[in-house]
Design a protein around this motif. Sequence first.
Motif, PDB file in Angstrom:
ATOM      1  N   GLN A 198       9.457   0.129   3.176  1.00 37.30           N
ATOM      2  CA  GLN A 198       8.789   1.317   3.663  1.00 37.30           C
ATOM      3  C   GLN A 198       9.400   2.562   2.772  1.00 37.30           C
ATOM      4  O   GLN A 198       9.170   3.593   3.112  1.00 37.30           O
TER       5      GLN A 198
ATOM      6  N   ASN B 218       4.178   1.461  -5.731  1.00 42.21           N
ATOM      7  CA  ASN B 218       3.743   0.503  -5.023  1.00 42.21           C
ATOM      8  C   ASN B 218       3.829  -1.112  -5.105  1.00 42.21           C
ATOM      9  O   ASN B 218       3.331  -2.219  -4.612  1.00 42.21           O
TER      10      ASN B 218
ATOM     11  N   GLU C  73       0.828  -1.079   0.064  1.00 39.71           N
ATOM     12  CA  GLU C  73       0.085   0.130   0.019  1.00 39.71           C
ATOM     13  C   GLU C  73       1.029   1.220  -0.085  1.00 39.71           C
ATOM     14  O   GLU C  73       2.020   1.331   0.757  1.00 39.71           O
ATOM     15  N   LEU C  74       0.678   2.329  -0.808  1.00 41.68           N
ATOM     16  CA  LEU C  74       1.282   3.549  -0.654  1.00 41.68           C
ATOM     17  C   LEU C  74       1.714   4.206   0.787  1.00 41.68           C
ATOM     18  O   LEU C  74       2.449   4.685   0.919  1.00 41.68           O
ATOM     19  N   ALA C  75       0.473   3.821   1.770  1.00 43.08           N
ATOM     20  CA  ALA C  75       0.659   4.425   2.861  1.00 43.08           C
ATOM     21  C   ALA C  75       1.733   3.787   3.624  1.00 43.08           C
ATOM     22  O   ALA C  75       1.981   4.313   4.805  1.00 43.08           O
ATOM     23  N   GLN C  76       2.363   2.866   3.290  1.00 43.60           N
ATOM     24  CA  GLN C  76       3.171   2.144   3.989  1.00 43.60           C
ATOM     25  C   GLN C  76       4.795   3.002   3.761  1.00 43.60           C
ATOM     26  O   GLN C  76       5.555   3.002   4.242  1.00 43.60           O
TER      27      GLN C  76
ATOM     28  N   LYS D  16       7.627  10.948   4.644  1.00 47.85           N
ATOM     29  CA  LYS D  16       7.881  12.210   5.581  1.00 47.85           C
ATOM     30  C   LYS D  16       9.508  12.135   5.530  1.00 47.85           C
ATOM     31  O   LYS D  16      10.150  13.239   5.883  1.00 47.85           O
TER      32      LYS D  16
ATOM     33  N   GLU E  79       7.440   5.621   3.557  1.00 45.39           N
ATOM     34  CA  GLU E  79       7.452   6.896   4.635  1.00 45.39           C
ATOM     35  C   GLU E  79       9.018   7.443   4.371  1.00 45.39           C
ATOM     36  O   GLU E  79       9.263   8.494   5.070  1.00 45.39           O
TER      37      GLU E  79
ATOM     38  N   ILE F 194       2.113  10.873  -2.344  1.00 43.01           N
ATOM     39  CA  ILE F 194       2.128   9.821  -1.254  1.00 43.01           C
ATOM     40  C   ILE F 194       2.362  10.789   0.169  1.00 43.01           C
ATOM     41  O   ILE F 194       3.356  10.879   0.555  1.00 43.01           O
ATOM     42  N   PRO F 195       1.257  11.005   0.717  1.00 44.40           N
ATOM     43  CA  PRO F 195       1.098  11.755   1.850  1.00 44.40           C
ATOM     44  C   PRO F 195       1.861  11.252   3.083  1.00 44.40           C
ATOM     45  O   PRO F 195       2.515  11.846   3.846  1.00 44.40           O
ATOM     46  N   SER F 196       2.076   9.917   3.306  1.00 51.16           N
ATOM     47  CA  SER F 196       2.877   9.239   4.099  1.00 51.16           C
ATOM     48  C   SER F 196       4.198   9.379   4.085  1.00 51.16           C
ATOM     49  O   SER F 196       4.944   9.321   5.009  1.00 51.16           O
TER      50      SER F 196
END
Length: 189
Positions: free
Chosen positions: A84, A72, A18-21, A134, A23, A130-132
Motif C-alpha cells: 500500500q 502501479n 491498482e493505484l487506489a491501493q 493520505k 495510501e 493518487i487521491p487515495s
Amino acid sequence: MHIQKQPLPYESKLSGRELAQIELLVIHCTELPDLTMARHYGEVIHYSSGTGNSGHYYIDRDGSVQEWVKPNKIAHHVKGHNQQSIGIELVNSGRFPNWHDSNQQSPEETYPDALIDSLIKLINYLQAAIPSLKHIAGHEDLDQTKIAATDNPQLQIRRKIDPGPLFPWDLVMKNIRLINIGSNAQKYE
C-alpha cells in the motif's frame, strides 16, 4: 514536475497493483554516498522472482528526481508495508559506510534545500495523481527492528534510522497535505 524515467531492469517482474491501493508514502534515505551507488544497490537481485530492494522515486542532492519503479508496481522498500505504499529515497550518506557500528548512529549530513524542495513538489504531485494517498511516515517509523551492533554484538541498535534526525519534518509537513503517522505525528495534528 520533471521526473526522469529510469526503470530498474527488473521493474516488469514486480507485482502490479491498482493505484487506489496506495495510501502511504514512506520517506527513506539511501545511506550511500551518491545516486550511482544507490542504483548499483537497487539493481542487486535478492528474491527468487528476479527482483531486488528499491524505492519508487529517488531524489538527488541537486533536486533531480528519477522514477525507478512505476507507482502501479509494488517495490520492495519497507517490510510489511510495500503493498500500500510508495517509497521515496533521498540521496544522503546517513551512517555510511558503518551502518550498524554502535559509534556511527548519528548521521551528520543535512538535506540540501534543492532536494527538500523537490521532495515537497513530488509529494504534492503524487497526492494530486493518487487521491487515495493520505499518509506519510519515515522508514524508521515502520521498521523498528533491532540488531546486534557490528562493533559490539552485546549492544542492540536500530536496523533502520532513515530518513534520520536531520530530516526537516516541520518544513515538509507545512507544505503538504498528508497525515504523518510516524513518531512525529502528534506535532502535525
